[in-house]
Design an enzyme around this catalytic site. Structure first.
Site, PDB file in Angstrom:
ATOM      1  N   PHE A 183       0.929  -1.146  -0.082  1.00 22.10           N
ATOM      2  CA  PHE A 183       0.096   0.000   0.037  1.00 22.10           C
ATOM      3  C   PHE A 183       0.956   0.987   0.105  1.00 22.10           C
ATOM      4  CE2 PHE A 183      -2.997   3.039   1.188  1.00 22.10           C
ATOM      5  CZ  PHE A 183      -4.194   2.722   1.094  1.00 22.10           C
ATOM      6  N   ILE A 234       1.374   5.519  -1.151  1.00 21.02           N
ATOM      7  CA  ILE A 234       0.933   6.728  -1.416  1.00 21.02           C
ATOM      8  C   ILE A 234       2.342   7.524  -1.746  1.00 21.02           C
ATOM      9  CG2 ILE A 234      -0.292   8.851  -1.186  1.00 21.02           C
ATOM     10  CD1 ILE A 234      -2.198   6.493  -1.419  1.00 21.02           C
ATOM     11  N   GLN A 245       1.447  12.687  -0.286  1.00 22.31           N
ATOM     12  CA  GLN A 245       1.033  12.153   1.183  1.00 22.31           C
ATOM     13  C   GLN A 245       0.400  13.286   1.765  1.00 22.31           C
ATOM     14  OE1 GLN A 245       4.330  10.331   2.753  1.00 22.31           O
ATOM     15  NE2 GLN A 245       4.326   8.730   1.562  1.00 22.31           N
ATOM     16  N   GLY A 246      -0.343  13.107   3.142  1.00 28.45           N
ATOM     17  CA  GLY A 246      -0.937  14.007   3.837  1.00 28.45           C
ATOM     18  C   GLY A 246      -1.933  14.722   3.343  1.00 28.45           C
ATOM     19  N   GLY A 283      -4.722   8.129   1.058  1.00 25.47           N
ATOM     20  CA  GLY A 283      -4.706   6.761   1.478  1.00 25.47           C
ATOM     21  C   GLY A 283      -5.950   6.245   2.017  1.00 25.47           C
ATOM     22  N   GLU A 305      -1.789  -7.236   5.266  1.00 26.95           N
ATOM     23  CA  GLU A 305      -0.688  -8.024   5.517  1.00 26.95           C
ATOM     24  C   GLU A 305       0.620  -7.035   6.284  1.00 26.95           C
ATOM     25  OE1 GLU A 305       3.312 -10.229   2.937  1.00 26.95           O
ATOM     26  OE2 GLU A 305       1.434  -9.232   1.947  1.00 26.95           O
TER      27      GLU A 305
END
Length: 482
Positions: free
Chosen positions: A273, A275, A280-281, A285, A308
């Site tokens: 996973f 981003i 980001q921020g 996500g 996972e």
């Protein structure tokens, strides 16, 4: 130059700092800002160091649409003497050992000697080392590469099918889904998989020949239809083994083809996973995770969803997203959701309905109970603590079994207090449903003295102990003997 006079720090580069990554448009501008990887040890070894160069710089650029890569390695001077280079590595290794012993450095890997031998070999040409983790076609001529990027901006669309779109900061974003077997997706995945090594601790490449993988890609889409890659996640499908008995051997054989397999009950596992840092921020996500969970919740063949090896940041996002989703579907309004202790039968029903694995659902249920807890009801608060501690004990049984009874109780109480504090931190980021009154944080009450078990009386062991484990029918805390 001799080994005795060389200064290792002049010829040692931190591979996380000298490697710069960027997403670039055809006009040469960068999407957001360039960034450094968080990890490079899968490429350059546990020390994350490159030896034998001064002013080393590694530029890894990706076309912002289809991630076609460009690689440039530059330096002002190279240490050609192999004997001196070996001395640089040995001195650096010794310094790291000293730092580790003093508590100032990172712990060296158990295969330290092998890793340093690897680094000595890799340092001869870090560009070749990087190519071992990139697609076969990597551009080194900038103008030629920019022409390829320009062509991609005109023609590229993400592989697979569009599953969601949303707006964020006046921009449009799209989430696309494709099986790993899709030829266009295979090409894209080969280019983007290196971000797993850079941004996920312990990350590794998946088996792209296994057709049970599905890839969800996140793109920003400009007003003129040009895509910019923002992130991705990979999802693996298993047979749902809780119902394995319904499949006889002929059914299993018939499921060997992709089409047949995806007609059977499944457990979905969210694996990688990512981003990318420029995005980001901005809650992308959460949007990507919610898209997955909404899809799985509506799919009658998906019975359970797992994750996972999530890191702390992903766990936080997951907890908040799951709480908001369960609030929206009204699971906490069900008649079976009572004050603590909640029945195991209802918990199993709710886990199946929401498709959330038991441990994750239990934590969400505990947060929901804490959020609506009546603080004036001390008895109910005690029952809530006992329910949480029962889960903590069950989950940590192996770690607790070698402790004596009172030390176990003390550890459980410490764990409970930490859990409660963390629940309030997580709940602070979740909108409170209208039917739940706003409440100030609960301050855990001081532990009361415990009435000793009658079996201890008269044996010189009747001292009062500070702990909380169980209650008798009259609500008096009592030490329990196993």
């Amino acid at each position: 130059m001799s080994t005795s006079t060389v200064r290792p720090e002049e010829w040692t580069a931190d591979s996380n700092k000298v490697l710069t990554i960027s997403l670039v448009r055809s006009d040469g501008t960068t999407v957001g800002s360039a960034f450094h990887p968080q990890f490079t040890y899968p490429i350059f070894g546990e020390a994350e160091a490159i030896y034998g160069f001064k002013a080393l710089a590694i530029e890894l650029r990706f076309g912002s649409t289809d991630l076609v890569p460009y690689l440039k390695v530059s330096y002002s001077e190279k240490l050609e003497d192999k004997e001196v280079l070996a001395g640089v590595i040995e001195k650096d290794k010794e310094q790291r050992r000293q730092d580790e012993e003093s508590g100032e450095g990172n712990e060296m890997d158990g295969n330290g000697e092998e890793n340093y031998d690897k680094e000595a070999q890799d340092s001869d040409n870090p560009g070749i080392t990087m190519r071992g983790f990139l697609p076969k076609r990597v551009f080194t001529e900038e103008q030629q590469w920019l022409e390829i990027v320009k062509d991609a901006e005109r023609t590229f669309t993400p592989p697979g099918e569009l599953v969601a779109s949303y707006s964020r900061n006046k921009s449009t974003f799209e989430i696309w889904r494709a099986p790993i077997s899709d030829e266009k997706q295979k090409v894209l995945h080969e280019r983007m998989q290196i971000f797993v090594l850079f941004l996920i601790e312990g990350g590794s490449y998946l088996d792209a020949e296994d057709d049970r993988w599905r890839v969800y890609t996140l793109y920003e889409k400009s007003t003129d239809g040009v895509y910019s890659f923002a992130g991705f996640t990979t999802v693996y499908s298993y047979l749902w083994y809780k119902n394995a008995q319904i499949y006889d051997s002929s059914t299993k054989l018939a499921a060997e083809s992709d089409d047949d397999f995806f007609k059977l009950y499944q457990r979905r596992r969210i694996s990688q996973f990512v981003i990318l840092p420029p995005f980001q921020g901005q809650k992308h996500g959460a949007q990507l995770y919610n898209t997955l969970m909404d899809e799985f919740y509506k799919d009658s063949l998906v019975k359970e969803v797992t994750v996972e090896d999530p890191n702390v940041a992903f766990d936080d996002m997951r907890d908040r997203c799951d709480m908001e989703r369960l609030d929206k579907i009204g699971i906490w309004n069900d008649d079976g959701f009572t004050d603590a202790p909640v029945s195991k039968e209802w918990a199993r029903f709710a886990e199946a309905k929401t498709k959330i694995i038991p441990r994750q659902f239990q934590r969400l249920m505990e947060m929901a109970l804490l959020r609506r807890l009546k603080k004036s009801d001390g008895n109910q608060y005690r029952k809530y603590r006992l329910q949480v501690k029962q889960r903590l004990f069950k989950h940590n049984k192996e770690a607790l079994k070698d402790l004596d009874k009172f030390e176990r109780i003390e550890k459980l109480d410490e764990a409970y207090r930490s859990v409660e504090e963390d629940y309030y931190r997580l709940l602070s980021g979740v909108p409170v449903p209208e039917n739940v009154p706003q409440q100030e944080a609960v301050v855990p009450e001081p532990l009361a003295e415990v009435e000793p078990d009658p079996r201890l009386k008269g044996k010189g062991k009747g001292k009062h102990i500070q702990f909380e484990l169980g209650e008798n029918d009259n609500g008096v805390k009592r030490a329990k003997l196993e």
